[in-house]
Design a protein around this motif. Structure first.
Motif, PDB file in Angstrom:
ATOM      1  N   PRO A 671      -6.273   1.423  -4.581  1.00 58.85           N
ATOM      2  CA  PRO A 671      -5.985   2.338  -3.476  1.00 58.85           C
ATOM      3  C   PRO A 671      -6.246   1.742  -2.102  1.00 58.85           C
ATOM      4  CG  PRO A 671      -8.049   2.943  -4.534  1.00 58.85           C
ATOM      5  CD  PRO A 671      -7.406   1.896  -5.404  1.00 58.85           C
ATOM      6  N   ASP A 672      -7.163   0.779  -2.013  1.00 60.00           N
ATOM      7  CA  ASP A 672      -7.532   0.206  -0.719  1.00 60.00           C
ATOM      8  C   ASP A 672      -6.840  -1.123  -0.439  1.00 60.00           C
ATOM      9  OD1 ASP A 672      -9.363   2.332  -0.590  1.00 60.00           O
ATOM     10  OD2 ASP A 672     -10.888   1.144  -1.619  1.00 60.00           O
ATOM     11  N   TYR A 673      -5.910  -1.495  -1.296  1.00 55.94           N
ATOM     12  CA  TYR A 673      -5.314  -2.830  -1.208  1.00 55.94           C
ATOM     13  C   TYR A 673      -4.242  -2.883  -0.125  1.00 55.94           C
ATOM     14  CZ  TYR A 673      -2.476  -6.872  -2.644  1.00 55.94           C
ATOM     15  OH  TYR A 673      -1.761  -8.032  -2.677  1.00 55.94           O
ATOM     16  N   PHE A 674      -4.367  -3.896   0.733  1.00 56.85           N
ATOM     17  CA  PHE A 674      -3.339  -4.191   1.723  1.00 56.85           C
ATOM     18  C   PHE A 674      -2.770  -5.560   1.375  1.00 56.85           C
ATOM     19  CE2 PHE A 674      -5.774  -0.976   3.703  1.00 56.85           C
ATOM     20  CZ  PHE A 674      -4.914  -0.308   4.576  1.00 56.85           C
ATOM     21  N   GLY A 675      -1.549  -5.570   0.931  1.00 54.86           N
ATOM     22  CA  GLY A 675      -0.928  -6.817   0.514  1.00 54.86           C
ATOM     23  C   GLY A 675       0.261  -6.528  -0.376  1.00 54.86           C
ATOM     24  N   SER A 676       0.669  -7.552  -1.135  1.00 57.39           N
ATOM     25  CA  SER A 676       1.907  -7.463  -1.910  1.00 57.39           C
ATOM     26  C   SER A 676       1.660  -7.145  -3.374  1.00 57.39           C
ATOM     27  CB  SER A 676       2.678  -8.783  -1.813  1.00 57.39           C
ATOM     28  OG  SER A 676       3.058  -9.049  -0.479  1.00 57.39           O
ATOM     29  N   VAL A 677       2.575  -6.347  -3.923  1.00 59.35           N
ATOM     30  CA  VAL A 677       2.701  -6.162  -5.362  1.00 59.35           C
ATOM     31  C   VAL A 677       4.126  -6.560  -5.723  1.00 59.35           C
ATOM     32  CG1 VAL A 677       2.831  -4.471  -7.224  1.00 59.35           C
ATOM     33  CG2 VAL A 677       0.929  -4.392  -5.600  1.00 59.35           C
ATOM     34  N   TRP A 678       4.253  -7.352  -6.795  1.00 57.74           N
ATOM     35  CA  TRP A 678       5.563  -7.809  -7.253  1.00 57.74           C
ATOM     36  C   TRP A 678       6.008  -6.963  -8.444  1.00 57.74           C
ATOM     37  CZ3 TRP A 678       8.207 -12.659  -5.909  1.00 57.74           C
ATOM     38  CH2 TRP A 678       7.625 -13.302  -4.808  1.00 57.74           C
ATOM     39  N   TYR A 679       7.298  -6.668  -8.466  1.00 58.31           N
ATOM     40  CA  TYR A 679       7.899  -5.882  -9.539  1.00 58.31           C
ATOM     41  C   TYR A 679       9.053  -6.679 -10.138  1.00 58.31           C
ATOM     42  CZ  TYR A 679       5.638  -2.133  -6.812  1.00 58.31           C
ATOM     43  OH  TYR A 679       4.757  -1.347  -6.103  1.00 58.31           O
ATOM     44  N   ARG A 680       9.108  -6.729 -11.469  1.00 53.85           N
ATOM     45  CA  ARG A 680      10.186  -7.459 -12.146  1.00 53.85           C
ATOM     46  C   ARG A 680      10.813  -6.590 -13.242  1.00 53.85           C
ATOM     47  NH1 ARG A 680      10.543 -13.096 -12.156  1.00 53.85           N
ATOM     48  NH2 ARG A 680      10.942 -13.067 -14.393  1.00 53.85           N
ATOM     49  N   GLN A 681      12.119  -6.729 -13.378  1.00 54.98           N
ATOM     50  CA  GLN A 681      12.847  -6.003 -14.416  1.00 54.98           C
ATOM     51  C   GLN A 681      14.155  -6.734 -14.727  1.00 54.98           C
ATOM     52  OE1 GLN A 681      15.102  -1.709 -14.925  1.00 54.98           O
ATOM     53  NE2 GLN A 681      13.139  -1.724 -13.872  1.00 54.98           N
ATOM     54  N   LYS A 682      14.541  -6.696 -16.002  1.00 59.12           N
ATOM     55  CA  LYS A 682      15.835  -7.240 -16.402  1.00 59.12           C
ATOM     56  C   LYS A 682      16.792  -6.091 -16.646  1.00 59.12           C
ATOM     57  CE  LYS A 682      14.032 -11.490 -18.475  1.00 59.12           C
ATOM     58  NZ  LYS A 682      13.919 -12.308 -19.711  1.00 59.12           N
ATOM     59  N   ILE A 753      11.338  -7.531  -7.008  1.00 62.48           N
ATOM     60  CA  ILE A 753      11.083  -6.882  -5.717  1.00 62.48           C
ATOM     61  C   ILE A 753       9.623  -7.113  -5.341  1.00 62.48           C
ATOM     62  CG2 ILE A 753      11.035  -4.702  -4.443  1.00 62.48           C
ATOM     63  CD1 ILE A 753      13.179  -3.643  -6.340  1.00 62.48           C
ATOM     64  N   ARG A 754       9.424  -7.495  -4.100  1.00 58.77           N
ATOM     65  CA  ARG A 754       8.059  -7.614  -3.585  1.00 58.77           C
ATOM     66  C   ARG A 754       7.845  -6.504  -2.554  1.00 58.77           C
ATOM     67  NH1 ARG A 754       6.851 -12.925  -0.429  1.00 58.77           N
ATOM     68  NH2 ARG A 754       7.922 -11.767   1.227  1.00 58.77           N
ATOM     69  N   GLY A 755       6.872  -5.649  -2.844  1.00 58.97           N
ATOM     70  CA  GLY A 755       6.530  -4.585  -1.904  1.00 58.97           C
ATOM     71  C   GLY A 755       5.178  -4.857  -1.284  1.00 58.97           C
ATOM     72  N   THR A 756       5.092  -4.807   0.042  1.00 59.96           N
ATOM     73  CA  THR A 756       3.875  -5.178   0.743  1.00 59.96           C
ATOM     74  C   THR A 756       3.387  -4.021   1.600  1.00 59.96           C
ATOM     75  OG1 THR A 756       4.657  -7.469   0.853  1.00 59.96           O
ATOM     76  CG2 THR A 756       2.793  -6.854   2.280  1.00 59.96           C
ATOM     77  N   ARG A 757       2.186  -3.575   1.310  1.00 61.90           N
ATOM     78  CA  ARG A 757       1.565  -2.531   2.135  1.00 61.90           C
ATOM     79  C   ARG A 757       0.956  -3.197   3.359  1.00 61.90           C
ATOM     80  NH1 ARG A 757      -3.874   0.952   0.759  1.00 61.90           N
ATOM     81  NH2 ARG A 757      -3.467   2.787   2.071  1.00 61.90           N
ATOM     82  N   VAL A 758       1.378  -2.757   4.537  1.00 63.68           N
ATOM     83  CA  VAL A 758       0.978  -3.460   5.754  1.00 63.68           C
ATOM     84  C   VAL A 758       0.117  -2.616   6.690  1.00 63.68           C
ATOM     85  CG1 VAL A 758       2.935  -5.036   5.718  1.00 63.68           C
ATOM     86  CG2 VAL A 758       3.173  -2.821   6.841  1.00 63.68           C
ATOM     87  N   PHE A 759       0.067  -1.294   6.492  1.00 66.81           N
ATOM     88  CA  PHE A 759      -0.739  -0.466   7.370  1.00 66.81           C
ATOM     89  C   PHE A 759      -1.042   0.848   6.667  1.00 66.81           C
ATOM     90  CE2 PHE A 759       3.693   0.431   8.173  1.00 66.81           C
ATOM     91  CZ  PHE A 759       3.759   1.812   8.221  1.00 66.81           C
ATOM     92  N   ILE A 760      -2.015   1.577   7.210  1.00 66.52           N
ATOM     93  CA  ILE A 760      -2.395   2.856   6.614  1.00 66.52           C
ATOM     94  C   ILE A 760      -1.427   3.939   7.069  1.00 66.52           C
ATOM     95  CG2 ILE A 760      -4.109   4.711   6.699  1.00 66.52           C
ATOM     96  CD1 ILE A 760      -6.257   2.687   6.726  1.00 66.52           C
ATOM     97  N   THR A 765      -1.140   4.646  -1.177  1.00 67.74           N
ATOM     98  CA  THR A 765       0.273   4.332  -1.389  1.00 67.74           C
ATOM     99  C   THR A 765       0.524   2.871  -1.053  1.00 67.74           C
ATOM    100  OG1 THR A 765       0.808   5.047   0.862  1.00 67.74           O
ATOM    101  CG2 THR A 765       0.985   6.680  -0.889  1.00 67.74           C
ATOM    102  N   GLY A 766       1.742   2.427  -1.309  1.00 69.19           N
ATOM    103  CA  GLY A 766       2.113   1.045  -1.055  1.00 69.19           C
ATOM    104  C   GLY A 766       3.225   0.629  -1.994  1.00 69.19           C
ATOM    105  N   GLY A 767       4.003  -0.374  -1.598  1.00 70.35           N
ATOM    106  CA  GLY A 767       5.061  -0.886  -2.466  1.00 70.35           C
ATOM    107  C   GLY A 767       6.135   0.142  -2.753  1.00 70.35           C
ATOM    108  N   LEU A 768       6.634   0.147  -3.985  1.00 70.67           N
ATOM    109  CA  LEU A 768       7.684   1.076  -4.383  1.00 70.67           C
ATOM    110  C   LEU A 768       7.080   2.447  -4.648  1.00 70.67           C
ATOM    111  CD1 LEU A 768       9.800  -1.124  -6.846  1.00 70.67           C
ATOM    112  CD2 LEU A 768      10.065  -0.827  -4.366  1.00 70.67           C
ATOM    113  N   MET A 769       7.701   3.481  -4.082  1.00 72.44           N
ATOM    114  CA  MET A 769       7.198   4.838  -4.258  1.00 72.44           C
ATOM    115  C   MET A 769       8.279   5.769  -4.809  1.00 72.44           C
ATOM    116  SD  MET A 769       4.498   5.524  -1.220  1.00 72.44           S
ATOM    117  CE  MET A 769       5.687   5.823   0.073  1.00 72.44           C
TER     118      MET A 769
END
Length: 778
Positions: A671-682, A753-760, A765-769
Motif C-alpha cells: 500500500p505504501d509503495y511508490f514505484g513500478s509494478v510490471w504486468y504480463r499476459q499472453k 505493461i509497466r504501471g508506476t505509482r508516482v504520487f499520492i 492504489t497504483g498501476g492498473l486499476m
C-alpha cells in the motif's frame, strides 16, 4: 451581565460530565399539566434585545459574545417550541416580575439578577462553558458562565425530557408526546467533555441543538503567508531548497530570520485584532527543505509518505515561534496540522503549552479501526498516543467523517467510531474538529455517535446507538439496524485497504448487494408511520444510487460496455436530483461550493472510462473478454527493463497473479509503495481486416503506463498528436495505445505493461486499476 472569568485549564476528557451533581429528588415541579402551561420563561433584556451590529473592527470576543447571545435567544425559542410540541401547551415569555402563580423558568448568566436563588456556576476548568440546571422551590433556573453555556443548559433540559436531533431538519428530530411535563427536584452542574466540537455541514439550528460549539483551534494552511514577498526578495537565504532549487513558497524553518519574521507577523496580526487561536500550518503538499532543515530531523521515517519524518524539525520551529508569541499573548493557541510528513508524533521535541496539534490522518485506511488487523490504520494508535503525551495544551482531532474521494457509498463508521473514540479521548484529545461532507445519507450512525461522544466522551456508545436505531426508525428499527450493520461489517471484515472507491468491486460483491437490498426492502415494508417511511426512504434512495454505481463497475469489469455511458449519466443526474431533494437533510453532498460534490468526484475520476467506452463503440469494436488476470512483479530496484521483463522470452513462471479489476496495491501488500509494478499476459489476437488498426485500452490506472507488445515498446500519442514514450501521471482515466504495428494477428502475443505509482492520490492504489481491453476499427 458579564460571564465569569474564562479559565485556562480543563478537566481531562475522561471527566466528561464536569462537576456533575444530582441531588436526590425532593419535590417534582410540573411545567405543563394536561396540555396547559404552568410555567413562564423569564428572560433578561440582554437576551431578548435587538441584534447588535457587528463590524470587522470588533474584537473576536465581541463578535463571539453577540453571536452566542443570538444563539441563546434562539435556544429559548426552541425551549418554548419543544415544550409545546411535547405537550400541546403554549408557553409564554416574561421580561420581568410575575403577578401570577406560574412557575418561572429563569434563563441567564450565572451572576444574573433574575435568579431568585442567587446560585452561581462553579466554573473551574470549564473553559467558559460551565452551566447549571436548578429545579427547586417551584422554579427552574438555567444558568451558564456565558451565553453559549446558558444555551447548553436549555438543551440539557430538553434532552432530559427526551428530545433528540439525529440529523438536520424536522425529519431528524424525535420529540416525545406527553400532556404533562414534570421535572424532579434537581441541581445539576456540568460542562462539555471537549473544549470544542462541531461538524462541517448541518444547519445552525441542528448544531445548536446538538450542542456543537466552544473554542476551536485554527490550523488552516497559513504559515508561508506570514512572510512577505518583499522579505523573500531581501532574504533569499530564507527560501527552502527543494530539488536543488530555491522554493517560491516553502521557507527554511531552521533559519533564525524566518523564525523571527513569522513570530513578528503573528504578533502584529494579534496587535491589530486579537483572536484566540492562530495557525502555524504550512501550505498543502509534501515537499519541504532538503538542505539545512534536515539537521533538525530526528532520524525517523514515514513509510506512508515514503520519506523521512519531519515532525521534530517542524515542532522545533513551532516551539521557537510559540515562545516568542507567548511572551506577549500567553493565552493564544497556536494550532497546526499533524499531517503528511509530520503526521507522526515527535520523538525528541516536546510541545510548548501554546501549541495544539490537529491530528489529520489523511493517508490511512478509512475502513478499519486502530485496533483491527490493518497495518495501515494500526499505525494511528501510537501516533495519537504520542501526540497526547507531548502536547500539554491538548490535541485536536481532525477525523475524516466520510470516505475521502468517494462519498456516495453507505459508510456507517459504527465500528470505527465505537472503537476509536475511547482511545482518542483517553489521549488528551480536547477538540473534536472533523472534516465532513453534506452526507448524512452516507454516514448517519457513526456521525451521530461521534457528536454525542464529543459532548460526553463517557457516554455509553451502545446505548447511544440503541437509542438512535429505536427512536429514529421505530417499527423499522430491526431491519434498518441490519441494513447499516451489513455495510459496517463489510467495510471492516473485508481485507481491503485501498482508499476512495477503488476497493468497491472487491468489497461490495453482487451477493452482498443482494443482501443489502433485501434488508432495505424489508425496512420499507416495516415502517409504521409516514415519518419512519421517509427516514428509511432516504437510505433507499442512497442504496439505489449505489446499486447503479456498482452495476457500472461490474459491467466495466465483465465486458458489458454498451450502456456504460448512458448509465453513468443517469447516476450523475440522479445524485444531483437527490442533493436538491434532500438539501435540508444535508445529504447527497450538495454544498455551498458545489451543486453536488460526489457527482463532481464521480465525473472527474470514475466516469471517464464509461464515457470513453461509449464514444469508442460508435467507431470501433471492442474485442470480447476483458484482460483481468495478469502475472505481476514489483520492480523496487528499477531493474525490470534492463533485465528484459518486457521480452517475449522472459521467464515469468515465478511471478504472482493478480486480478486488476478487483485488486489494488493495498491488496497486493504494497500500500505504501511508490514505484513500478510490471504486468504480463499472453493473448491470441483475432484476425482483423487488413488496414484496420487495433488498440490496447487501459480502462483505469494510477500513475505512468508503458506498454510493450512482443517486446516492442508502444509509444503513447496524446490528444494533440504528440508522441511520448509512455503515458504520464494519470489517475483513473482511460488510456489507448495503437498496437497495430507490433501485434501478430491470429497467433499468441506477449503483452507487457509497466504501471508506476508516482504520487499520492488515495491510499493503496497504483498501476492498473481496471481491466484492459483490445478494440479495433470498424
Amino acid at each position: 451581565m458579564n460571564s465569569l472569568h474564562r479559565t485556562s485549564h480543563y478537566f481531562p476528557p475522561l471527566l466528561a460530565a464536569l462537576l456533575c451533581v444530582s441531588l436526590q429528588a425532593k419535590a417534582d415541579v410540573t411545567l405543563v399539566r394536561d396540555g396547559k402551561a404552568q410555567c413562564v420563561i423569564v428572560l433578561s433584556p440582554e437576551v431578548t434585545g435587538e441584534d447588535q451590529k457587528m463590524t470587522p473592527s470588533q474584537s473576536e470576543a465581541e463578535r463571539e459574545t453577540e453571536n452566542n447571545r443570538r444563539r441563546l435567544r434562539e435556544s429559548v425559542v426552541d425551549l418554548a417550541f419543544y415544550l409545546g410540541k411535547i405537550s400541546g401547551a403554549k408557553v409564554e415569555y416574561s421580561a420581568g416580575d410575575l403577578n401570577d402563580r406560574r412557575i418561572p423558568i429563569y434563563i441567564g448568566l450565572a451572576d444574573s439578577s433574575t435568579s431568585t436563588l442567587g446560585v452561581k456556576v462553579a466554573g473551574k476548568d470549564s473553559y467558559g462553558q460551565g452551566f447549571r440546571v436548578v429545579v427547586k422551590e417551584k422554579e427552574l433556573q438555567l444558568l451558564g458562565e456565558s451565553y453559549l453555556a446558558t444555551s447548553y443548559a436549555v438543551y440539557e433540559v430538553l434532552e432530559r425530557l427526551g428530545c433528540r436531533w439525529f440529523m438536520p431538519s424536522e425529519m431528524g428530530e424525535s420529540i416525545p408526546a406527553n400532556k404533562t411535563i414534570t421535572l424532579p427536584d434537581l441541581d445539576f452542574t456540568s460542562a462539555p467533555g471537549t473544549i470544542y466540537r462541531s461538524i462541517w455541514y448541518g444547519d445552525e439550528a441542528f448544531k445548536r441543538r446538538t450542542r456543537c460549539g466552544g473554542s476551536p483551534i485554527a490550523a488552516g494552511h497559513a504559515l508561508e503567508h506570514y512572510v512577505t514577498e518583499k522579505q523573500r526578495a531581501e532574504h533569499p537565504e530564507w527560501r527552502a531548497i527543494i530539488k536543488g532549487q530555491p522554493s517560491p513558497v516553502r521557507l527554511k524553518w531552521s533559519n533564525p530570520g524566518v523564525q523571527q519574521a513569522v513570530a513578528n507577523a503573528i504578533i502584529a496580526q494579534l496587535d491589530k485584532q486579537y483572536i484566540s487561536s492562530i495557525s502555524l500550518s504550512p501550505e498543502d503538499g509534501g515537499e519541504f527543505d532538503e538542505s539545512d532543515d534536515k539537521a533538525w530531523d530526528a532520524g525517523d521515517y514515514d513509510p506512508v509518505m515514503n520519506s523521512p519524518s519531519i515532525t521534530d524539525r517542524y515542532v522545533k520551529f513551532c516551539n521557537i515561534v510559540a515562545e516568542q508569541v507567548a511572551r506577549k499573548y500567553p493565552k493564544v493557541k497556536l494550532g497546526f496540522l499533524a499531517y503528511v510528513q509530520y503526521t507522526q508524533a515527535p520523538i525528541r521535541e516536546k510541545l510548548h503549552p501554546s501549541l495544539v496539534p490537529m491530528y489529520a490522518p489523511i493517508n490511512y485506511c478509512r475502513a478499519h479501526a486502530m485496533t483491527d488487523n490493518c497495518a495501515s490504520r494500526a499505525r494511528m494508535k501510537p501516533m495519537i498516543e504520542g501526540w497526547g503525551k507531548v502536547a500539554p495544551g491538548g490535541v485536536s482531532y481532525y477525523n475524516y467523517m466520510y470516505n475521502l474521494a468517494e462519498y456516495s457509498a453507505p459508510y456507517p463508521m459504527i465500528h470505527q467510531m465505537k472503537t476509536e473514540l475511547p482511545i482518542i479521548y483517553a489521549n488528551n484529545v480536547k477538540y473534536w474538529q472533523p472534516e465532513g461532507m453534506s452526507n448524512f445519507d452516507q454516514v448517519l450512525p457513526g456521525l451521530y455517535l461521534s457528536m454525542r461522544k464529543a459532548w460526553n466522551p463517557q457516554e455509553d456508545s451502545d446505548k447511544i446507538l440503541d437509542e438512535f436505531f429505536t427512536r429514529f426508525y421505530g417499527a423499522a428499527e430491526k431491519r434498518m439496524r441490519r441494513y447499516w450493520m451489513l455495510f459496517d461489517d463489510q467495510w471492516i471484515k473485508v481485507d481491503e485497504h485501498a482508499g476512495g472507491g477503488w476497493d468497491y468491486a472487491r468489497r461490495f460483491t453482487p451477493e452482498f448487494m443482494k443482501s443489502a437490498r433485501e434488508a432495505m426492502d424489508e425496512a420499507l415494508a416495516a415502517a409504521g408511520t409516514a415519518m419512519e417511511y421517509r427516514r428509511v426512504a432516504i437510505q433507499d434512495a442512497a442504496l439505489k444510487q449505489f446499486e447503479l454505481w456498482m452495476q457500472l463497475v461490474w459491467d466495466l469489469n465483465e465486458g458489458r460496455l454498451a450502456n456504460l455511458g448512458p448509465m453513468s449519466e443517469l447516476w450523475a443526474s440522479g445524485h444531483l436530483y437527490l442533493g436538491n431533494e434532500y438539501a435540508k437533510q444535508y445529504a447527497f453532498t450538495k454544498t455551498y461550493w458545489s451543486p453536488n460534490a460526489a457527482r463532481g468526484w464521480f465525473m472527474s475520476f470514475w466516469q471517464p472510462p464509461y464515457l470513453d467506452a461509449a464514444k469508442l463503440q460508435k467507431t470501433h469494436v471492442f474485442i470480447p473478454a476483458p484482460l483481468r488476470q495478469w502475472k505481476y512483479a514489483v520492480d523496487k530496484e528499477k531493474q525490470g527493463e534492463a533485465q528484459g521483463w518486457q521480452a517475449p522470452t522472459f521467464d515469468d513462471t515465478d511471478w504472482k497473479t493478480t486480478d486488476v479489476a478487483v485488486e489494488r496495491f493495498a491488496t497486493l501488500g504494497i500500500p505504501d509503495y511508490f514505484g513500478s509494478v510490471w504486468y504480463r499476459q499472453k493473448l491470441k489476437a483475432p484476425a482483423v481486416q487488413a488496414g484496420k488498426k487495433v488498440y490496447l485500452w487501459v480502462s483505469r490506472e494510477d500513475g505512468d503506463v508503458k506498454v510493450w507488445i512482443n517486446g516492442q515498446a508502444i509509444p503513447y500519442v496524446n490528444a494533440k498528436g504528440e508522441v511520448q514514450d509512455e503515458f504520464k501521471n494519470g489517475y483513473g482515466v482511460p488510456v489507448s495505445f495503437d498496437i497495430t504495428a507490433a501485434l501478430k494477428l491470429g497467433v499468441e502475443n506477449q503483452v507487457t505493461i509497466r504501471g508506476t505509482r508516482v504520487f499520492i492520490n488515495e491510499l493503496g492504489t497504483g498501476g492498473l486499476m481496471g481491466p484492459v481491453y483490445l478494440y479495433r476499427e470498424r
